[in-house]
Write an enzyme that holds these catalytic residues in place. Structure first.
Site, PDB file in Angstrom:
ATOM      1  N   SER A  66      -5.245  -3.286  15.091  1.00 44.82           N
ATOM      2  CA  SER A  66      -5.840  -2.664  16.281  1.00 44.82           C
ATOM      3  C   SER A  66      -5.432  -1.195  16.355  1.00 44.82           C
ATOM      4  CB  SER A  66      -5.397  -3.406  17.542  1.00 44.82           C
ATOM      5  OG  SER A  66      -4.009  -3.241  17.767  1.00 44.82           O
ATOM      6  N   ASP A 122       0.842  -1.214   0.000  1.00 49.37           N
ATOM      7  CA  ASP A 122       0.000   0.000   0.000  1.00 49.37           C
ATOM      8  C   ASP A 122       0.869   1.253   0.000  1.00 49.37           C
ATOM      9  OD1 ASP A 122       0.788  -0.403   2.679  1.00 49.37           O
ATOM     10  OD2 ASP A 122      -1.158   0.168   3.543  1.00 49.37           O
ATOM     11  N   ASN A 143       5.048  -4.770  18.079  1.00 48.69           N
ATOM     12  CA  ASN A 143       4.503  -3.408  17.991  1.00 48.69           C
ATOM     13  C   ASN A 143       5.309  -2.644  16.945  1.00 48.69           C
ATOM     14  OD1 ASN A 143       4.022  -0.634  18.315  1.00 48.69           O
ATOM     15  ND2 ASN A 143       3.288  -0.962  20.379  1.00 48.69           N
ATOM     16  N   ASP A 182      -5.239   0.198   6.195  1.00 53.73           N
ATOM     17  CA  ASP A 182      -5.991  -0.153   7.410  1.00 53.73           C
ATOM     18  C   ASP A 182      -7.123   0.834   7.682  1.00 53.73           C
ATOM     19  OD1 ASP A 182      -3.930  -1.904   7.447  1.00 53.73           O
ATOM     20  OD2 ASP A 182      -2.903  -1.039   9.169  1.00 53.73           O
TER      21      ASP A 182
HETATM   22  P1  ADP Z   1      -1.615  -3.895  15.073  1.00 50.21           P
HETATM   23  O1  ADP Z   1      -0.982  -4.883  14.141  1.00 50.21           O
HETATM   24  O2  ADP Z   1      -2.593  -4.542  15.987  1.00 50.21           O
HETATM   25  O3  ADP Z   1      -2.141  -2.693  14.370  1.00 50.21           O
HETATM   26  P2  ADP Z   1       0.469  -2.124  16.065  1.00 50.21           P
HETATM   27  O4  ADP Z   1       1.857  -2.555  16.399  1.00 50.21           O
HETATM   28  O5  ADP Z   1       0.318  -1.319  14.836  1.00 50.21           O
HETATM   29  O6  ADP Z   1      -0.401  -3.442  16.013  1.00 50.21           O
HETATM   30  O7  ADP Z   1      -0.137  -1.271  17.270  1.00 50.21           O
HETATM   31  C1  ADP Z   1      -0.914  -1.808  18.322  1.00 50.21           C
HETATM   32  C2  ADP Z   1      -1.012  -0.825  19.496  1.00 50.21           C
HETATM   33  O8  ADP Z   1      -2.316  -0.203  19.501  1.00 50.21           O
HETATM   34  C3  ADP Z   1      -0.915  -1.487  20.855  1.00 50.21           C
HETATM   35  O9  ADP Z   1       0.419  -1.701  21.267  1.00 50.21           O
HETATM   36  C4  ADP Z   1      -1.641  -0.495  21.759  1.00 50.21           C
HETATM   37  O10 ADP Z   1      -0.798   0.576  22.123  1.00 50.21           O
HETATM   38  C5  ADP Z   1      -2.735   0.039  20.833  1.00 50.21           C
HETATM   39  N1  ADP Z   1      -4.003  -0.700  21.093  1.00 50.21           N
HETATM   40  C6  ADP Z   1      -4.502  -1.735  20.409  1.00 50.21           C
HETATM   41  N2  ADP Z   1      -5.670  -2.163  20.954  1.00 50.21           N
HETATM   42  C7  ADP Z   1      -5.910  -1.368  22.023  1.00 50.21           C
HETATM   43  C8  ADP Z   1      -6.942  -1.295  23.010  1.00 50.21           C
HETATM   44  N3  ADP Z   1      -7.973  -2.140  23.025  1.00 50.21           N
HETATM   45  N4  ADP Z   1      -6.850  -0.341  23.944  1.00 50.21           N
HETATM   46  C9  ADP Z   1      -5.808   0.514  23.949  1.00 50.21           C
HETATM   47  N5  ADP Z   1      -4.806   0.504  23.059  1.00 50.21           N
HETATM   48  C10 ADP Z   1      -4.852  -0.436  22.096  1.00 50.21           C
HETATM   49  P1  NG1 Z   2      -0.391  -3.380  10.765  1.00 50.91           P
HETATM   50  O1  NG1 Z   2       0.058  -4.750  10.732  1.00 50.91           O
HETATM   51  O2  NG1 Z   2      -1.849  -3.254  11.049  1.00 50.91           O
HETATM   52  O3  NG1 Z   2       0.376  -2.501  11.703  1.00 50.91           O
HETATM   53  C1  NG1 Z   2       0.805  -2.169   8.587  1.00 50.91           C
HETATM   54  C2  NG1 Z   2       0.433  -0.832   7.945  1.00 50.91           C
HETATM   55  C3  NG1 Z   2      -0.343  -0.989   6.637  1.00 50.91           C
HETATM   56  C4  NG1 Z   2       0.357  -1.954   5.702  1.00 50.91           C
HETATM   57  C5  NG1 Z   2       0.673  -3.266   6.439  1.00 50.91           C
HETATM   58  C6  NG1 Z   2       1.472  -4.226   5.602  1.00 50.91           C
HETATM   59  C7  NG1 Z   2      -0.018   1.095   9.358  1.00 50.91           C
HETATM   60  C8  NG1 Z   2      -1.007   1.795  10.192  1.00 50.91           C
HETATM   61  N1  NG1 Z   2      -0.405  -0.063   8.845  1.00 50.91           N
HETATM   62  O4  NG1 Z   2      -0.280  -2.796   9.216  1.00 50.91           O
HETATM   63  O5  NG1 Z   2      -0.498   0.273   6.016  1.00 50.91           O
HETATM   64  O6  NG1 Z   2       1.520  -1.382   5.153  1.00 50.91           O
HETATM   65  O7  NG1 Z   2       1.397  -3.036   7.641  1.00 50.91           O
HETATM   66  O8  NG1 Z   2       0.792  -4.581   4.451  1.00 50.91           O
HETATM   67  O9  NG1 Z   2       1.079   1.589   9.161  1.00 50.91           O
HETATM   68 MG    MG Z   3      -1.069  -1.280  13.225  1.00 46.95          MG
END
Ligand code: ADP
Ligand code: NG1
Ligand code: MG
Length: 473
Positions: free
Chosen positions: A159, A60, A246, A203
């Site tokens: 998330s 993306d 994360n 996303d």
């Molecule tokens: P994802 O792949 O789930 O998008 P990221 O690494 O991009 O994972 O980020 C996830 C972060 O979002 C978590 O570490 C937390 O800080 C925040 N998060 C996710 N779910 C919740 C929730 N239910 N309440 C508060 N913060 C959340």
């Molecule tokens: P996740 O795994 O939800 O953090 C991330 C990027 C997407 C995309 C995918 C890989 C953010 C918010 N999300 O997703 O844009 O690049 O990885 O396909 O940066």
């Molecule tokens: Mg994410």
């Protein structure tokens, strides 16, 4: 972007009395939590789903189309505007501590190094993005919010974007502003970049545009969503590898974004095209006027396997390291950092072609159902192989889970989301799915359940869901 009060906001608005039984219970629990913290009633609720990406990973941000669907798991917010200029956050999950700050301190709080990308920072990014988009004459209100969520965090089901997008939608709604879903998606994608990761917008797009009953082909520049009707007999199963990552806590993600940009620039330069405005691999493709297959050949001939140093890249581009480092994307990397340009670019062009083929197979009228499933599965497995070998964003636990899913009868399985852990998605034939789930669960049970995980949450079926909604009182 315009905020026109006359225009109907096209995010679904549902009276809070009609959200369905499961959501009603969640809303009731969240209302209790909200009232116990703030001593007032919520004014409205916002629900934003997570997503599973069926195919099109790490492309993306290179400008290419992806094929996700919104899932049932979501972030739910109870919200009330407050007369003071304060943002107060509380979470039903005690590990996410309460937070409070003045609206004017949002920037400082997001940047505060502290313990890294704390949960409330994602919310603040959303508020910041929304406030930047509302007209200057609108005096922004403070916000009281309570958060409930059941999207496995740090697991590739988005998330983070559900939380950021929910904060954007709440702030916009609390300030009586109206934006279209597409505007909200773009605004939320821009907002989430304040956390540090330079994502591409998939996303947030599916979080707003998602539809029950179909996956969606999301295209960028301009943002577009086209329904993708999946085969009747296909079921998509999500399984968790029990490894979490994360994305904002390390530079893994942004290194991939940087590698893709540098690859695009080196290709353009080698083919005697202006490279300074080439930011994405799709820009390089457009400037060369070639097909994706041709671009894969260009990558193979123009780029080498060994990692590039910044010094070599600056020589290729006939520039200096200092000039390259004017780009904020490259600033965090020191001169010893190396960049795998060939492997990353090859993944991107081939994955972009797989997305087109995935959609073509879904649309084709003349393919028998079994054959259709087999071909979709094959594409998903090829995608995983490429993420593992070329993009190097898988994880031993994820690879093991993909192998297990295949051994249990999946027609294809792949890492979903950014990776370095997280979830896999498998395509399974409907009449085999219950046996598939039981066998996979049994295998996972035998290998061991890590602390903090429950077997029943590790494997689940998923269906496409509706995007964001506001529940009004
Ligand atoms: P994802 O792949 O789930 O998008 P990221 O690494 O991009 O994972 O980020 C996830 C972060 O979002 C978590 O570490 C937390 O800080 C925040 N998060 C996710 N779910 C919740 C929730 N239910 N309440 C508060 N913060 C959340
Ligand atoms: P996740 O795994 O939800 O953090 C991330 C990027 C997407 C995309 C995918 C890989 C953010 C918010 N999300 O997703 O844009 O690049 O990885 O396909 O940066
Ligand atoms: Mg994410």
């Amino acid at each position: 972007m315009s905020a026109n009060k006359e225009r109907i906001c096209d995010v679904e608005q549902v009276p809070v009395s009609q959200p369905g039984e499961k959501l009603s219970r969640r809303i009731a629990a969240l209302t209790d939590h909200f009232q116990s913290k703030y001593n007032v009633k919520p004014a409205f609720f916002v629900r934003v789903p997570g997503r599973v990406n069926l195919i099109g990973e790490h492309i993306d941000y290179c400008g290419y189309a992806v094929c996700p669907m919104a899932i049932e798991q979501h972030i739910l917010l109870a919200v009330a505007p407050s007369k003071d200029k304060i943002i107060q956050l509380t979470n039903i999950e005690p590990k996410y501590k309460d937070f409070k700050c003045n609206l004017k301190d949002i920037d400082v709080c997001i940047k505060h190094a502290g313990s890294g990308p704390d949960w409330y920072k994602y919310f603040l990014c959303g508020v910041k993005g929304a406030l930047e988009a509302i007209p200057e004459e609108c005096v922004p209100t403070g916000i009281l919010a309570a958060v409930w969520g059941n999207i496995a965090p740090n697991s590739g089901l988005s998330s983070s974007s559900a939380l950021v997008s929910a904060a954007v939608l709440s702030t916009v709604h609390a300030n009586h502003q109206r934006f279209t879903k597409r505007e909200l998606a773009t605004l939320s994608a821009d907002a989430e970049r304040y956390i540090g990761t330079q994502g591409g917008g998939m996303d947030q797009a599916i979080a707003f545009l998602g539809k029950a009953g179909s996956a969606m082909l999301i295209e960028f520049n301009p943002l577009r969503g086209t329904d993708v009707t999946l085969p009747e007999s296909a079921v998509f199963v999500i399984a968790h590898s029990q490894a979490c990552h994360n994305k904002a806590a390390t530079s893994d993600f942004n290194l991939r974004v940087a590698e893709c940009r540098l690859a695009a620039q080196v290709i353009a330069k080698k083919r005697s095209k202006p490279w300074e405005h080439v930011l994405k691999l799709i820009d390089a493709q457009k400037s060369l006027g070639m097909s994706l297959d041709e671009m894969a050949c260009v990558v193979t001939t123009d780029l080498h396997e060994e990692p590039y140093t910044l010094n070599e890249i600056s020589e290729c581009l006939d520039t200096t390291i200092a000039k390259l480092k004017e780009s904020p994307l490259l600033q965090p990397f020191n001169d010893a950092q190396t960049f795998k340009l060939k492997q990353r670019a090859l993944h991107v062009y081939q994955e972009a072609a797989r997305v087109i083929e995935f959609q073509r197979i879904n649309e084709a009228k003349n393919i028998a159902e079994d054959e259709r499933l087999r071909r979709l599965g094959e594409l998903m497995s090829a995608s995983h192989e490429s993420l593992h070998k070329l993009y190097e964003c898988s994880h031993p636990r994820v690879d093991l889970l993909v192998s297990k899913a295949m051994a249990c009868g999946a027609l294809g399985a792949r890492l979903t989301g950014a990776g370095w852990g997280g979830c896999v998605v498998a395509i399974v034939k409907k009449d085999r799915v219950s046996q598939f789930v039981d066998t996979l669960k049994e295998q996972i049970r035998q290998s061991g359940i890590e602390e903090g995980f429950k077997l029943d949450d590790l494997v689940f079926l998923t269906e496409s869901n509706q995007g964001a909604a506001i529940y009004t009182i």
